[in-house]
Design a protein around this motif. Sequence first.
Motif, PDB file in Angstrom:
ATOM      1  N   VAL A 171       0.865  -1.180   0.000  1.00 43.52           N
ATOM      2  CA  VAL A 171       0.000   0.000   0.000  1.00 43.52           C
ATOM      3  C   VAL A 171       0.897   1.224   0.000  1.00 43.52           C
ATOM      4  O   VAL A 171       1.762   1.380   0.866  1.00 43.52           O
ATOM      5  N   ARG A 172       0.692   2.084  -0.985  1.00 37.52           N
ATOM      6  CA  ARG A 172       1.511   3.293  -1.114  1.00 37.52           C
ATOM      7  C   ARG A 172       0.887   4.448  -0.312  1.00 37.52           C
ATOM      8  O   ARG A 172      -0.336   4.503  -0.145  1.00 37.52           O
ATOM      9  N   TYR A 173       1.717   5.353   0.130  1.00 39.57           N
ATOM     10  CA  TYR A 173       1.268   6.522   0.891  1.00 39.57           C
ATOM     11  C   TYR A 173       0.189   7.290   0.131  1.00 39.57           C
ATOM     12  O   TYR A 173      -0.811   7.714   0.713  1.00 39.57           O
ATOM     13  N   VAL A 174       0.365   7.429  -1.170  1.00 37.50           N
ATOM     14  CA  VAL A 174      -0.569   8.202  -1.997  1.00 37.50           C
ATOM     15  C   VAL A 174      -1.966   7.570  -2.046  1.00 37.50           C
ATOM     16  O   VAL A 174      -2.944   8.237  -2.353  1.00 37.50           O
ATOM     17  N   GLU A 175      -2.086   6.295  -1.689  1.00 34.34           N
ATOM     18  CA  GLU A 175      -3.376   5.607  -1.723  1.00 34.34           C
ATOM     19  C   GLU A 175      -4.174   5.784  -0.427  1.00 34.34           C
ATOM     20  O   GLU A 175      -5.297   5.293  -0.324  1.00 34.34           O
ATOM     21  N   CYS A 176      -3.604   6.509   0.532  1.00 35.31           N
ATOM     22  CA  CYS A 176      -4.201   6.606   1.868  1.00 35.31           C
ATOM     23  C   CYS A 176      -4.660   8.021   2.207  1.00 35.31           C
ATOM     24  O   CYS A 176      -4.155   9.003   1.675  1.00 35.31           O
ATOM     25  N   ASP A 177      -5.612   8.073   3.140  1.00 34.37           N
ATOM     26  CA  ASP A 177      -6.026   9.366   3.680  1.00 34.37           C
ATOM     27  C   ASP A 177      -5.089   9.747   4.823  1.00 34.37           C
ATOM     28  O   ASP A 177      -4.101   9.060   5.086  1.00 34.37           O
ATOM     29  N   GLN A 178      -5.398  10.833   5.524  1.00 34.09           N
ATOM     30  CA  GLN A 178      -4.497  11.316   6.571  1.00 34.09           C
ATOM     31  C   GLN A 178      -4.394  10.382   7.771  1.00 34.09           C
ATOM     32  O   GLN A 178      -3.454  10.478   8.557  1.00 34.09           O
ATOM     33  N   GLN A 179      -5.344   9.459   7.903  1.00 40.11           N
ATOM     34  CA  GLN A 179      -5.278   8.488   8.989  1.00 40.11           C
ATOM     35  C   GLN A 179      -4.530   7.219   8.577  1.00 40.11           C
ATOM     36  O   GLN A 179      -4.444   6.270   9.342  1.00 40.11           O
ATOM     37  N   GLY A 180      -4.024   7.195   7.330  1.00 40.94           N
ATOM     38  CA  GLY A 180      -3.287   6.031   6.853  1.00 40.94           C
ATOM     39  C   GLY A 180      -4.166   4.914   6.334  1.00 40.94           C
ATOM     40  O   GLY A 180      -3.695   3.801   6.105  1.00 40.94           O
ATOM     41  N   VAL A 181      -5.458   5.185   6.150  1.00 45.87           N
ATOM     42  CA  VAL A 181      -6.410   4.199   5.652  1.00 45.87           C
ATOM     43  C   VAL A 181      -6.563   4.367   4.141  1.00 45.87           C
ATOM     44  O   VAL A 181      -6.654   5.490   3.641  1.00 45.87           O
ATOM     45  N   VAL A 182      -6.606   3.256   3.426  1.00 45.54           N
ATOM     46  CA  VAL A 182      -6.725   3.304   1.964  1.00 45.54           C
ATOM     47  C   VAL A 182      -8.062   3.927   1.569  1.00 45.54           C
ATOM     48  O   VAL A 182      -9.121   3.547   2.076  1.00 45.54           O
ATOM     49  N   PHE A 183      -7.997   4.907   0.664  1.00 43.36           N
ATOM     50  CA  PHE A 183      -9.188   5.538   0.103  1.00 43.36           C
ATOM     51  C   PHE A 183      -9.918   4.519  -0.760  1.00 43.36           C
ATOM     52  O   PHE A 183      -9.299   3.763  -1.511  1.00 43.36           O
ATOM     53  N   ASN A 184     -11.248   4.479  -0.672  1.00 44.71           N
ATOM     54  CA  ASN A 184     -12.045   3.406  -1.270  1.00 44.71           C
ATOM     55  C   ASN A 184     -11.843   3.195  -2.777  1.00 44.71           C
ATOM     56  O   ASN A 184     -11.903   2.065  -3.259  1.00 44.71           O
ATOM     57  N   ALA A 185     -11.590   4.224  -3.552  1.00 47.24           N
ATOM     58  CA  ALA A 185     -11.447   4.069  -5.004  1.00 47.24           C
ATOM     59  C   ALA A 185     -10.248   3.211  -5.388  1.00 47.24           C
ATOM     60  O   ALA A 185     -10.227   2.605  -6.466  1.00 47.24           O
ATOM     61  N   HIS A 186      -9.265   3.114  -4.515  1.00 43.52           N
ATOM     62  CA  HIS A 186      -8.068   2.336  -4.844  1.00 43.52           C
ATOM     63  C   HIS A 186      -8.345   0.833  -4.896  1.00 43.52           C
ATOM     64  O   HIS A 186      -7.621   0.097  -5.568  1.00 43.52           O
ATOM     65  N   TYR A 187      -9.400   0.381  -4.240  1.00 43.79           N
ATOM     66  CA  TYR A 187      -9.757  -1.039  -4.337  1.00 43.79           C
ATOM     67  C   TYR A 187     -10.148  -1.384  -5.780  1.00 43.79           C
ATOM     68  O   TYR A 187      -9.855  -2.478  -6.258  1.00 43.79           O
ATOM     69  N   LEU A 188     -10.785  -0.455  -6.462  1.00 44.77           N
ATOM     70  CA  LEU A 188     -11.113  -0.659  -7.888  1.00 44.77           C
ATOM     71  C   LEU A 188      -9.848  -0.665  -8.736  1.00 44.77           C
ATOM     72  O   LEU A 188      -9.732  -1.446  -9.687  1.00 44.77           O
ATOM     73  N   THR A 189      -8.893   0.195  -8.392  1.00 36.63           N
ATOM     74  CA  THR A 189      -7.620   0.209  -9.116  1.00 36.63           C
ATOM     75  C   THR A 189      -6.913  -1.131  -8.951  1.00 36.63           C
ATOM     76  O   THR A 189      -6.399  -1.703  -9.914  1.00 36.63           O
ATOM     77  N   TRP A 190      -6.908  -1.648  -7.723  1.00 37.86           N
ATOM     78  CA  TRP A 190      -6.249  -2.931  -7.484  1.00 37.86           C
ATOM     79  C   TRP A 190      -6.956  -4.061  -8.226  1.00 37.86           C
ATOM     80  O   TRP A 190      -6.314  -4.966  -8.760  1.00 37.86           O
ATOM     81  N   ALA A 191      -8.288  -4.024  -8.279  1.00 31.29           N
ATOM     82  CA  ALA A 191      -9.028  -5.033  -9.040  1.00 31.29           C
ATOM     83  C   ALA A 191      -8.662  -4.931 -10.519  1.00 31.29           C
ATOM     84  O   ALA A 191      -8.494  -5.954 -11.201  1.00 31.29           O
TER      85      ALA A 191
END
Length: 129
Positions: A9-29
């Motif tokens: 998981v890259r830093y750019v894929e996360c919000d300020q709390q370090g949690v992955v932003f939901n749209a990135h799950y589609l990118t990974w798929a």
Amino acid sequence: MAARWSSPVRYVECDQQGVVFNAHYLTWADEASNAWWAAHGLPWDELVARGVDPVVKASSLEWSSSARFGDTVTVDAETGKVGRTSVTVRFTVRVGERLCCVVSTTYVCLTEAGKAPWPDDVRARITGG
């Protein structure tokens, strides 16, 4: 036939709390879909060169837990329902053994003439027949 794709998981894929932003799950798929097509002997560039363009008709996501910065996600892609002109692929996103999200994506076969049945050889490969 299943396929697997994995990435830290890259830093750019996360919000300020370090949690992955939901749209990135589609990118990974989407990343895992390339591995899924290739596992069936159908590399994306070869399909498109033949005039067969699998396009996304619909995707749905169901979250169970969050991936976070520093995790490594693994996406397993498995064939779901195969129709005359479509195929649904299930992408299971995990961190280790922990389930994060399941993405279900339906692809439709398009040609220059529009929506079309899968060519016989493509259908045979995606159905394992």
